[in-house]
Design a protein around this motif. Sequence first.
Motif, mmCIF file in Angstrom:
data_model
loop_
_atom_site.group_PDB
_atom_site.id
_atom_site.type_symbol
_atom_site.label_atom_id
_atom_site.label_comp_id
_atom_site.label_asym_id
_atom_site.label_seq_id
_atom_site.Cartn_x
_atom_site.Cartn_y
_atom_site.Cartn_z
ATOM 1 N N GLY A 1 -9.005 7.644 -0.474
ATOM 2 C CA GLY A 1 -7.674 8.137 -0.157
ATOM 3 C C GLY A 1 -7.339 9.415 -0.908
ATOM 4 O O GLY A 1 -7.994 9.765 -1.898
ATOM 5 N N VAL A 2 -6.309 10.092 -0.442
ATOM 6 C CA VAL A 2 -5.812 11.314 -1.073
ATOM 7 C C VAL A 2 -4.557 10.967 -1.859
ATOM 8 O O VAL A 2 -3.630 10.360 -1.313
ATOM 9 C CB VAL A 2 -5.490 12.387 -0.023
ATOM 10 N N PRO A 3 -4.485 11.305 -3.143
ATOM 11 C CA PRO A 3 -3.294 10.985 -3.940
ATOM 12 C C PRO A 3 -2.030 11.565 -3.306
ATOM 13 O O PRO A 3 -2.062 12.649 -2.711
ATOM 14 C CB PRO A 3 -3.589 11.642 -5.297
ATOM 15 N N PRO A 4 -0.913 10.849 -3.409
ATOM 16 C CA PRO A 4 0.332 11.302 -2.780
ATOM 17 C C PRO A 4 0.927 12.520 -3.479
ATOM 18 O O PRO A 4 0.692 12.751 -4.668
ATOM 19 C CB PRO A 4 1.248 10.087 -2.917
ATOM 20 N N THR A 5 1.708 13.269 -2.738
ATOM 21 C CA THR A 5 2.377 14.457 -3.281
ATOM 22 C C THR A 5 3.891 14.330 -3.235
ATOM 23 O O THR A 5 4.608 15.220 -3.675
ATOM 24 C CB THR A 5 1.959 15.711 -2.498
ATOM 25 N N THR A 6 4.391 13.210 -2.692
ATOM 26 C CA THR A 6 5.825 12.956 -2.585
ATOM 27 C C THR A 6 6.221 11.859 -3.559
ATOM 28 O O THR A 6 5.497 10.874 -3.712
ATOM 29 C CB THR A 6 6.199 12.524 -1.145
ATOM 30 N N ARG A 7 7.367 12.043 -4.230
ATOM 31 C CA ARG A 7 7.799 11.058 -5.216
ATOM 32 C C ARG A 7 8.024 9.690 -4.579
ATOM 33 O O ARG A 7 7.589 8.672 -5.119
ATOM 34 C CB ARG A 7 9.088 11.535 -5.908
ATOM 35 N N GLU B 1 0.799 -1.214 0.000
ATOM 36 C CA GLU B 1 0.000 0.000 0.000
ATOM 37 C C GLU B 1 0.843 1.280 0.000
ATOM 38 O O GLU B 1 0.358 2.353 0.381
ATOM 39 C CB GLU B 1 -0.987 0.030 1.178
ATOM 40 N N TRP B 2 2.088 1.180 -0.439
ATOM 41 C CA TRP B 2 2.923 2.377 -0.486
ATOM 42 C C TRP B 2 2.527 3.320 -1.623
ATOM 43 O O TRP B 2 3.009 4.442 -1.694
ATOM 44 C CB TRP B 2 4.397 1.986 -0.597
ATOM 45 N N HIS B 3 1.635 2.876 -2.496
ATOM 46 C CA HIS B 3 1.115 3.795 -3.512
ATOM 47 C C HIS B 3 0.363 4.954 -2.866
ATOM 48 O O HIS B 3 0.165 6.002 -3.488
ATOM 49 C CB HIS B 3 0.182 3.053 -4.479
ATOM 50 N N GLU B 4 -0.059 4.776 -1.617
ATOM 51 C CA GLU B 4 -0.782 5.826 -0.915
ATOM 52 C C GLU B 4 0.121 7.014 -0.565
ATOM 53 O O GLU B 4 -0.376 8.117 -0.323
ATOM 54 C CB GLU B 4 -1.422 5.269 0.356
ATOM 55 N N ALA B 5 1.431 6.784 -0.532
ATOM 56 C CA ALA B 5 2.362 7.841 -0.130
ATOM 57 C C ALA B 5 3.458 8.081 -1.150
ATOM 58 O O ALA B 5 4.298 8.953 -0.948
ATOM 59 C CB ALA B 5 2.992 7.482 1.225
ATOM 60 N N SER B 6 3.462 7.329 -2.234
ATOM 61 C CA SER B 6 4.541 7.397 -3.221
ATOM 62 C C SER B 6 3.983 7.633 -4.616
ATOM 63 O O SER B 6 3.295 6.778 -5.175
ATOM 64 C CB SER B 6 5.351 6.094 -3.197
ATOM 65 N N GLN B 7 4.286 8.797 -5.184
ATOM 66 C CA GLN B 7 3.855 9.076 -6.553
ATOM 67 C C GLN B 7 4.424 8.053 -7.531
ATOM 68 O O GLN B 7 3.776 7.702 -8.519
ATOM 69 C CB GLN B 7 4.301 10.477 -6.978
ATOM 70 N N TYR B 8 5.625 7.601 -7.260
ATOM 71 C CA TYR B 8 6.285 6.607 -8.109
ATOM 72 C C TYR B 8 5.374 5.398 -8.319
ATOM 73 O O TYR B 8 5.182 4.940 -9.459
ATOM 74 C CB TYR B 8 7.604 6.200 -7.448
#
Length: 272
Positions: free
Chosen positions: A249-255, A61-68
Amino acid sequence: MNEPRSAHQLSDEQKACYQENGYLIGLPPVFTPEEMRRINAELPHLLALLKPGETTKDIREWHEASQYLYEICLNPRILDLVEGVLGPDFYCWASNFFIKEPRSTSTVGWHQDAYYWPMAPHNSVTVWVAFDDVDEGNGGMKIIPGSHRGGIVKHQRGTDTDSVLTLQLEDGSDFSSEAAVQFRMKAGECSLHDDRAIHGSQANPSDRRRAGLTIRYSGTNVKNDLAVNPNFKTYLCRGTDTFHHNPVGVPPTTRFGRPNFKAVSKEEAGLG
């Protein structure tokens, strides 16, 4: 006037094949060789966020915090394929890595994804994106055609200490591993499989890495049990959500980033 069909929009024949067998392979690449080179070149930045004692299977679930990762999950070519299975309204809710390094003894026992998921109804698909060339030599996935039509099979705690899953199909379950189809994919290609399809993979005795990212998508009619998985979040990919069953969820803003929660394990989810 009809719009031209995308190369990644499933044909009626492919849709019928998926419904019959529970999986699809041999699909057009979702990433070009150059795109995969860039994706693999950036992967070490994500791996650097792992904490001592963690492994790549903890990247859940790191897509929640990673734009990559978020950009991969919402790649339009992948979404075209998924829409052919789930229809026009669906969301993404999970992603995780399965990386077998060269000479890895790690296996994945025969199992059904849906057994682990507190979700209903069954209307979910997993996309397995190959970061490397994958085949029988480096532990590529195998699947049993048509096994998704047999319902959920009872699982038991596995005795294989090298399996990354603590639960696997109960001995004597009515299926034959001899019918399993070996997946072979080039880097940048992907497969699709139903959440009830029986699948697994062997160890990687080769000198080649076998890395894949699994991405889970469900129709908007699918509801998660938040009492079991309270961190569940959805990211609408296509269409509209008229059901509003699940948190958004809110899309991530950090790469490169990781969620500030620990993903619920199978045991913590009451499934182990």
